[in-house]
Scaffold this motif. Structure first.
Motif, PDB file in Angstrom:
ATOM      1  N   PRO A  57       0.831  -1.217   0.000  1.00  0.00           N
ATOM      2  CA  PRO A  57       0.000   0.000   0.000  1.00  0.00           C
ATOM      3  C   PRO A  57       0.864   1.265   0.000  1.00  0.00           C
ATOM      4  O   PRO A  57       1.851   1.345   0.739  1.00  0.00           O
ATOM      5  CB  PRO A  57      -0.807  -0.128   1.290  1.00  0.00           C
ATOM      6  CG  PRO A  57      -0.911  -1.608   1.512  1.00  0.00           C
ATOM      7  CD  PRO A  57       0.398  -2.171   1.038  1.00  0.00           C
ATOM      8  N   GLY A  58       0.511   2.206  -0.876  1.00  0.00           N
ATOM      9  CA  GLY A  58       1.204   3.489  -0.948  1.00  0.00           C
ATOM     10  C   GLY A  58       2.463   3.508  -1.790  1.00  0.00           C
ATOM     11  O   GLY A  58       3.052   4.558  -2.020  1.00  0.00           O
ATOM     12  N   GLU A  59       2.896   2.335  -2.301  1.00  0.00           N
ATOM     13  CA  GLU A  59       4.165   2.247  -3.035  1.00  0.00           C
ATOM     14  C   GLU A  59       4.030   2.403  -4.549  1.00  0.00           C
ATOM     15  O   GLU A  59       5.020   2.669  -5.219  1.00  0.00           O
ATOM     16  CB  GLU A  59       4.800   0.865  -2.814  1.00  0.00           C
ATOM     17  CG  GLU A  59       5.611   0.703  -1.577  1.00  0.00           C
ATOM     18  CD  GLU A  59       6.353  -0.641  -1.591  1.00  0.00           C
ATOM     19  OE1 GLU A  59       7.222  -0.795  -0.754  1.00  0.00           O
ATOM     20  OE2 GLU A  59       6.055  -1.516  -2.432  1.00  0.00           O
ATOM     21  N   ALA A  60       2.840   2.172  -5.077  1.00  0.00           N
ATOM     22  CA  ALA A  60       2.673   2.080  -6.538  1.00  0.00           C
ATOM     23  C   ALA A  60       3.115   3.366  -7.230  1.00  0.00           C
ATOM     24  O   ALA A  60       2.840   4.470  -6.767  1.00  0.00           O
ATOM     25  CB  ALA A  60       1.226   1.765  -6.884  1.00  0.00           C
ATOM     26  N   LEU A  61       3.804   3.176  -8.348  1.00  0.00           N
ATOM     27  CA  LEU A  61       4.357   4.314  -9.078  1.00  0.00           C
ATOM     28  C   LEU A  61       3.713   4.469 -10.442  1.00  0.00           C
ATOM     29  O   LEU A  61       3.303   3.501 -11.055  1.00  0.00           O
ATOM     30  CB  LEU A  61       5.861   4.105  -9.268  1.00  0.00           C
ATOM     31  CG  LEU A  61       6.669   4.287  -7.981  1.00  0.00           C
ATOM     32  CD1 LEU A  61       7.940   3.487  -8.053  1.00  0.00           C
ATOM     33  CD2 LEU A  61       6.968   5.750  -7.754  1.00  0.00           C
ATOM     34  N   GLY A  62       3.681   5.709 -10.894  1.00  0.00           N
ATOM     35  CA  GLY A  62       3.166   5.979 -12.229  1.00  0.00           C
ATOM     36  C   GLY A  62       4.132   6.877 -12.965  1.00  0.00           C
ATOM     37  O   GLY A  62       5.282   7.030 -12.577  1.00  0.00           O
TER      38      GLY A  62
END
Length: 318
Positions: A57-62
């Motif tokens: 949670p909170g790590e995803a990158l775009g």
């Protein structure tokens, strides 16, 4: 396979390469399939295999706001979710199996961020980004999007039902893709059950490559063994291409081919033009705001920096 075919009609693998797995940004796992070990494959400029990675949670990158001009970007999602928007007011959410074929043309500012669900709960993320060059006559056309859900992408099966082909662009066994392309491009996602074989006729004038993104198999009539993360560049002569899955495991592969443009390429990051002057003009237009902007840029940047910091902290603690 027809035995009447001469040896010269076979497409062989002229080069087998293993792109290096690299980390971009704060934890983007990327294999540069085309763009490093194989610099390009006219008209394909680049193919990135992103992931597979499991985010906490909170790590995803775009990819927050960035410009494009002079080519097309194709996003094909296997797992995860991408929230996209641009300076022309287009927006949407890509889910597993979706394909976005974006013709940047004269230019847009584009943002691709993780969906709220993945940001909050984490999850698996995997997909591809393909860059397709445009000839000079199309480089400054109006931008266009084709967001295509999986249920609209035609599926072809072989007679024995052991090979399933998603026809993302081009044609396969008489079935045409719903996505329209500015130049002739074939993009097939092929799933072969263990030990099965698939053959496909590619126009002799087209360049192409085959990338194994899961499992293992044998590419071309010279049967080059390739496993997950390896790419085979197709020979310049011949038409019939063959792929066979290993006996012990399934094989998932992307077969991509296109008619070469044969024009000079000058690229500078997100701009791909024919001359240095056109690149300087693109930079000037972007800086002058002529490619537009998307509301909320600062928040997307903040979200990306927070995700990068959390990823680094989690990595150090593990």
């Amino acid at each position: 396979m027809s035995h009447s075919l001469s040896q010269s009609s076979h497409r062989l693998i002229s080069k087998l390469a293993t792109p290096k797995l690299q980390t971009e940004g704060g934890g983007f796992l990327v294999r540069k399939v085309i763009g490093t070990v194989i610099p390009n494959c006219d008209p394909i400029l680049m193919l990135d295999h992103i992931g597979p990675v499991v985010y906490k949670p909170g790590e995803a990158l775009g990819a927050p706001d960035h410009p494009h001009r002079g080519f097309e970007t194709v996003t094909y999602l296997i797992d995860g979710g991408v929230k996209h928007q641009d300076s022309a007011g287009n927006k949407g959410i890509l889910k597993p199996g979706w394909v976005q074929w974006m013709t940047a043309g004269k230019g847009v500012v584009h943002s691709e961020m993780p969906t709220d669900d993945i940001m909050e709960n984490g999850g698996k993320s995997e997909g591809f980004q393909l860059w397709v060059n445009l000839p000079a006559k199309f480089k400054m056309i109006e931008p266009r999007y084709q967001d295509t859900p999986p249920e609209k992408i035609p599926i072809v099966k072989t007679e024995d039902n052991r090979v399933t082909i998603k026809v993302i662009s081009g044609e396969c066994r008489g079935v045409n893709a719903v996505i329209e392309t500015k130049i002739p491009i074939t993009m097939l996602d092929i799933h072969l059950e263990a030990g099965s074989t698939f053959t496909y006729t590619i126009p002799t004038s087209h360049n192409g490559f085959c990338y194994v993104w899961r499992g293992a198999g044998f590419l071309g009539h010279n049967q080059m063994p390739a496993h997950m993360g390896q790419v085979g560049l197709l020979s310049e002569t011949g038409s019939e291409f063959m792929i066979r899955a290993e006996d012990g495991q399934d094989c998932h592969a992307l077969l991509i081919a296109g008619k070469p443009i044969k024009e000079p390429i000058v690229n500078y990051g997100p701009f791909v033009m024919n001359t240095q002057e056109e690149i300087l003009q693109a930079i000037e237009d972007y800086r002058a705001g002529k490619l537009g902007q998307i509301p909320g840029e600062a928040e997307r940047l903040r979200q990306t920096e927070a995700a990068q910091a959390l990823h680094k902290k989690n990595k150090n603690n593990s």
